[in-house]
Design a protein around this motif. Structure first.
Motif, mmCIF file in Angstrom:
data_model
loop_
_atom_site.group_PDB
_atom_site.id
_atom_site.type_symbol
_atom_site.label_atom_id
_atom_site.label_comp_id
_atom_site.label_asym_id
_atom_site.label_seq_id
_atom_site.Cartn_x
_atom_site.Cartn_y
_atom_site.Cartn_z
ATOM 1 N N GLU A 126 7.684 7.918 -4.449
ATOM 2 C CA GLU A 126 6.980 8.979 -3.729
ATOM 3 C C GLU A 126 6.752 8.617 -2.263
ATOM 4 O O GLU A 126 6.877 9.464 -1.378
ATOM 5 N N ALA A 127 6.410 7.363 -2.012
ATOM 6 C CA ALA A 127 6.214 6.937 -0.621
ATOM 7 C C ALA A 127 7.516 7.060 0.160
ATOM 8 O O ALA A 127 7.535 7.545 1.299
ATOM 9 N N CYS A 128 8.601 6.631 -0.449
ATOM 10 C CA CYS A 128 9.909 6.721 0.202
ATOM 11 C C CYS A 128 10.267 8.175 0.503
ATOM 12 O O CYS A 128 10.721 8.505 1.606
ATOM 13 N N ARG A 157 0.827 -1.210 0.000
ATOM 14 C CA ARG A 157 0.000 0.000 0.000
ATOM 15 C C ARG A 157 0.864 1.263 0.000
ATOM 16 O O ARG A 157 0.856 2.049 0.947
ATOM 17 N N PRO A 158 1.623 1.486 -1.063
ATOM 18 C CA PRO A 158 2.479 2.682 -1.099
ATOM 19 C C PRO A 158 1.683 3.980 -1.088
ATOM 20 O O PRO A 158 2.179 5.008 -0.635
ATOM 21 N N ASP A 167 0.701 9.126 1.529
ATOM 22 C CA ASP A 167 -0.202 10.151 2.049
ATOM 23 C C ASP A 167 -0.156 10.249 3.573
ATOM 24 O O ASP A 167 -0.370 11.327 4.135
ATOM 25 N N CYS A 168 0.139 9.145 4.247
ATOM 26 C CA CYS A 168 0.274 9.181 5.708
ATOM 27 C C CYS A 168 1.427 10.087 6.124
ATOM 28 O O CYS A 168 1.273 10.955 6.994
ATOM 29 N N PHE A 169 2.583 9.913 5.498
ATOM 30 C CA PHE A 169 3.747 10.683 5.939
ATOM 31 C C PHE A 169 3.764 12.095 5.366
ATOM 32 O O PHE A 169 4.387 12.990 5.945
ATOM 33 N N GLY A 216 9.358 1.281 7.335
ATOM 34 C CA GLY A 216 9.028 1.353 5.917
ATOM 35 C C GLY A 216 9.917 2.219 5.055
ATOM 36 O O GLY A 216 9.686 2.339 3.849
ATOM 37 N N VAL A 217 10.954 2.809 5.631
ATOM 38 C CA VAL A 217 11.721 3.808 4.885
ATOM 39 C C VAL A 217 12.451 3.221 3.680
ATOM 40 O O VAL A 217 12.749 3.933 2.718
#
Length: 335
Positions: free
Chosen positions: A202-204, A157-158, A163-165, A195-196
């Motif tokens: 984009e999530a990273c 779920r990237p 969006d969370c971070f 999760g890093v």
């Protein structure tokens, strides 16, 4: 308004029809609403329209929350409404936030987090909004942490991770009082550490940005009142954090993340100089001598020391890149 009339006609066909209608039959009208909300620069007028039509939008939220396409369209429309109306939005903003935090726990739609980021940006510094924003933050992050426990969860779920971070960084910038002193903050740091190393770009980047924002806050004049708290959180996790970030620099993340990883290392070094040097020394001691020479180890420690002393990112990125390249060429480091 013809757009709302079209949506109401679909709703009036009954719950079953609303559940079964193709998403495009809804989004074509909702997207037009977005265009109006984003282009009509009259906050009071748009706010009055949002308030009047909220019952219709709420019905779509309630009955199509499982439908990602419709929710993304609806959240985009609400985002433009929030951006245009600002504090003119009145009580509707409270109803909207209650809706999305309830539905997020049931349907895990990342667009609810994205909409919340816009709300935090507009309302985060407004003391009159503190109560419902605190509830929003706690609810969204509590649920997200349950969803993102392992790197496999992040990879699956990237969109939620991204969006969370993004939301977490917005909270640091616009309403740190509602976020940093809470029990959810250290749990979110742990979540970020888990999760890093996600490969999704984009999530990273969002996770790395959250970490650097955290370290920068501890060092900033504005963050002085949070310094002891952040210090405690980071010092408890420092050795692991340093190991993860050095692993990210040396191969766990693509070289395209080098600038963001370098900035996290810089921020961590500036905020926790001597400790960071010790953590780094312990980390690179684990690298086999055939993979990294004594001279290269010394250079690495010098870079961290210079970062602690206030060297700029520009002057350090190339030096981090050299070490990164040496390590990436040698599989033993990554192993």
């Amino acid at each position: 308004m013809p757009i709302i009339n079209s949506l109401q006609e679909i709703i009036q066909q009954g719950e079953s029809a609303l559940q079964q209608v193709p998403a495009r039959h809804l989004t074509v009208h909702i997207d037009r609403l977005s265009t109006i909300f984003s282009n009509v620069k009259l906050p009071e007028v748009v706010a009055e329209a949002v308030n009047r039509y909220w019952p219709t939008l709420k019905i779509i939220f309630d009955h199509r929350a499982w439908d990602t396409r419709t929710m993304e369209s609806l959240c985009r429309s609400c985002k433009f409404a929030v951006r245009t109306c600002g504090r003119s939005m009145g009580i509707t903003i409270g109803a909207m936030l209650l809706e999305i935090q309830t539905l997020y726990q049931q349907h895990n739609q990342s667009c609810f987090l994205y909409l919340s980021s816009e709300v935090i940006k507009i309302f985060g510094s407004d003391p009159s909004c503190a109560s419902y924003l605190t509830c929003l933050i706690q609810t969204l992050f509590n649920h997200t942490i349950q969803l993102l426990r392992t790197i496999q969860d992040f990879t699956a779920r990237p969109d939620i991770a991204d969006d969370c971070f993004l939301l977490a960084s917005r909270c640091i910038r616009y309403c740190p009082d509602l976020f940093v002193p809470t029990e959810i903050f250290p749990r979110l740091v742990d979540c970020a550490m888990a999760g890093v190393t996600i490969q999704h770009r984009e999530a990273c980047k969002s996770i790395l940005c959250f970490l650097s924002d955290t370290f920068d806050l501890a060092k900033s004049p504005e963050g002085e009142k949070y310094r002891d708290l952040i210090n405690t959180i980071v010092l408890q996790r420092g050795a692991t954090l340093a190991r993860i970030m050095i692993a990210s620099l040396t191969g766990a993340l693509p070289s395209g993340r080098l600038e963001e990883v370098s900035y996290v290392l810089l921020s961590l070094s500036r905020a926790f100089g001597g400790n960071m040097l010790n953590w780094t020394r312990d980390c690179i001691a684990l690298i086999p001598p055939q993979a990294l020479t004594d001279s290269e180890r010394s250079r690495f420690l010098t870079i961290i020391s210079d970062a602690s002393s206030g060297s700029s990112l520009g002057s350090l990125t190339d030096r981090f890149a050299e070490i990164s390249e040496v390590c990436r060429r040698n599989k033993a480091v990554q192993d």
